[in-house]
Scaffold this motif. Structure first.
Motif, PDB file in Angstrom:
ATOM      1  N   MET A 155       0.811  -1.228   0.000  1.00 23.88           N
ATOM      2  CA  MET A 155       0.000   0.000   0.000  1.00 23.88           C
ATOM      3  C   MET A 155       0.847   1.282   0.000  1.00 23.88           C
ATOM      4  O   MET A 155       0.470   2.275   0.618  1.00 23.88           O
ATOM      5  CB  MET A 155      -0.959   0.003   1.200  1.00 23.88           C
ATOM      6  N   GLY A 156       1.972   1.272  -0.644  1.00 28.45           N
ATOM      7  CA  GLY A 156       2.778   2.484  -0.762  1.00 28.45           C
ATOM      8  C   GLY A 156       3.680   2.779   0.419  1.00 28.45           C
ATOM      9  O   GLY A 156       4.391   3.786   0.415  1.00 28.45           O
ATOM     10  N   ALA A 157       3.658   1.944   1.439  1.00 30.73           N
ATOM     11  CA  ALA A 157       4.566   2.158   2.581  1.00 30.73           C
ATOM     12  C   ALA A 157       5.998   1.968   2.099  1.00 30.73           C
ATOM     13  O   ALA A 157       6.259   1.213   1.154  1.00 30.73           O
ATOM     14  CB  ALA A 157       4.247   1.182   3.705  1.00 30.73           C
ATOM     15  N   ASN A 158       6.941   2.668   2.740  1.00 28.14           N
ATOM     16  CA  ASN A 158       8.334   2.581   2.305  1.00 28.14           C
ATOM     17  C   ASN A 158       9.283   2.840   3.475  1.00 28.14           C
ATOM     18  O   ASN A 158       8.847   3.042   4.608  1.00 28.14           O
ATOM     19  CB  ASN A 158       8.592   3.555   1.148  1.00 28.14           C
ATOM     20  N   TYR A 159      10.564   2.843   3.175  1.00 27.15           N
ATOM     21  CA  TYR A 159      11.596   3.005   4.206  1.00 27.15           C
ATOM     22  C   TYR A 159      11.488   4.352   4.913  1.00 27.15           C
ATOM     23  O   TYR A 159      11.756   4.446   6.114  1.00 27.15           O
ATOM     24  CB  TYR A 159      12.995   2.842   3.599  1.00 27.15           C
ATOM     25  N   PHE A 160      11.115   5.381   4.187  1.00 31.01           N
ATOM     26  CA  PHE A 160      10.971   6.701   4.798  1.00 31.01           C
ATOM     27  C   PHE A 160       9.870   6.685   5.863  1.00 31.01           C
ATOM     28  O   PHE A 160      10.026   7.285   6.933  1.00 31.01           O
ATOM     29  CB  PHE A 160      10.684   7.769   3.730  1.00 31.01           C
ATOM     30  N   HIS A 161       8.788   5.988   5.588  1.00 30.77           N
ATOM     31  CA  HIS A 161       7.714   5.863   6.589  1.00 30.77           C
ATOM     32  C   HIS A 161       8.225   5.153   7.838  1.00 30.77           C
ATOM     33  O   HIS A 161       7.865   5.521   8.970  1.00 30.77           O
ATOM     34  CB  HIS A 161       6.511   5.117   6.006  1.00 30.77           C
ATOM     35  N   LEU A 162       9.066   4.143   7.630  1.00 30.15           N
ATOM     36  CA  LEU A 162       9.656   3.454   8.787  1.00 30.15           C
ATOM     37  C   LEU A 162      10.534   4.410   9.584  1.00 30.15           C
ATOM     38  O   LEU A 162      10.497   4.416  10.816  1.00 30.15           O
ATOM     39  CB  LEU A 162      10.474   2.245   8.338  1.00 30.15           C
ATOM     40  N   LEU A 163      11.325   5.218   8.880  1.00 30.16           N
ATOM     41  CA  LEU A 163      12.181   6.188   9.563  1.00 30.16           C
ATOM     42  C   LEU A 163      11.341   7.137  10.407  1.00 30.16           C
ATOM     43  O   LEU A 163      11.678   7.401  11.573  1.00 30.16           O
ATOM     44  CB  LEU A 163      13.026   6.971   8.559  1.00 30.16           C
ATOM     45  N   LEU A 164      10.262   7.646   9.852  1.00 25.81           N
ATOM     46  CA  LEU A 164       9.391   8.543  10.622  1.00 25.81           C
ATOM     47  C   LEU A 164       8.833   7.837  11.855  1.00 25.81           C
ATOM     48  O   LEU A 164       8.766   8.433  12.942  1.00 25.81           O
ATOM     49  CB  LEU A 164       8.252   9.063   9.747  1.00 25.81           C
ATOM     50  N   THR A 165       8.465   6.581  11.702  1.00 30.07           N
ATOM     51  CA  THR A 165       7.964   5.802  12.836  1.00 30.07           C
ATOM     52  C   THR A 165       9.029   5.681  13.916  1.00 30.07           C
ATOM     53  O   THR A 165       8.755   5.894  15.098  1.00 30.07           O
ATOM     54  CB  THR A 165       7.522   4.401  12.358  1.00 30.07           C
TER      55      THR A 165
END
Length: 188
Positions: A155-165
């Protein structure tokens, strides 16, 4: 039976079916005879052994409280990500434990406990070094997991989203520990 009870019963039946499907999937692809199972066991056990030997016991309560915060927040965010379908873990240590128990309960908390201990002992900037470790984990470790089919984005999730998390969790955990340390200092 009320409409609410019917809806709840339907959801409960679906959950039981999904749990059964996950157990069967685990037996077929992730059980004791597979390398991913043992990878998850090592990822769970080895960091705890390292922590046992490296923990500054004079600060054990503070470090443990910090690590518990990291663990709880990662478990919440990871559960949110998997339940909402942003990512999956194709292999699990055990089908009745959270998807990434080795990461959320051991590897990541231990790494951040040791980082927190190091910055406290050397009077370094927590946020800078936590950011660096977050970059390594979200873009390095998770990339490795993706390349080994141990983690999948959807669903478009990516490494940058993990970094923000990671950054949100590290900020929350530090602020909570600082707040409790402030309460303790005020009481003395």
């Amino acid at each position: 039976m009320t409409k609410q009870n019917e809806a709840l019963e339907k959801i409960s039946e679906k959950q039981q079916e999904i749990a059964s499907d996950w157990f069967q999937y685990w037996e077929d692809f992730s059980s004791f005879s597979t390398w991913p199972f043992w990878f998850h066991v090592v990822m769970f056990v080895v960091p705890l052994i390292v922590l046992y030997f490296k923990l500054d016991r004079k600060k054990a309560l503070e470090l443990g409280f910090f690590g518990l915060n990291i663990h709880v927040w990662f478990a919440y965010f990871d559960t949110l990500g998997t339940r909402q379908g942003f990512w999956t873990y194709p292999f699990q240590m055990l089908p009745f434990l959270p998807n990434s128990v080795g990461l959320d309960a051991s590897l990541v908390p231990v790494l951040f406990i040791l980082l927190y201990q190091w910055v406290k002992n050397h009077n370094k900037n927590y946020y800078f070094y936590a950011f660096l470790l977050s970059l390594i984990l979200s873009f390095g470790l998770k990339w490795f997991f993706v390349s080994m089919n141990l983690f999948k984005f959807h669903m478009g999730a990516n490494y940058f989203h993990l970094l923000l998390t990671y950054l949100v969790i590290l900020g929350l955990s530090k602020w909570i520990v600082d707040l409790f340390l402030h309460f303790q200092k005020e009481a003395q």
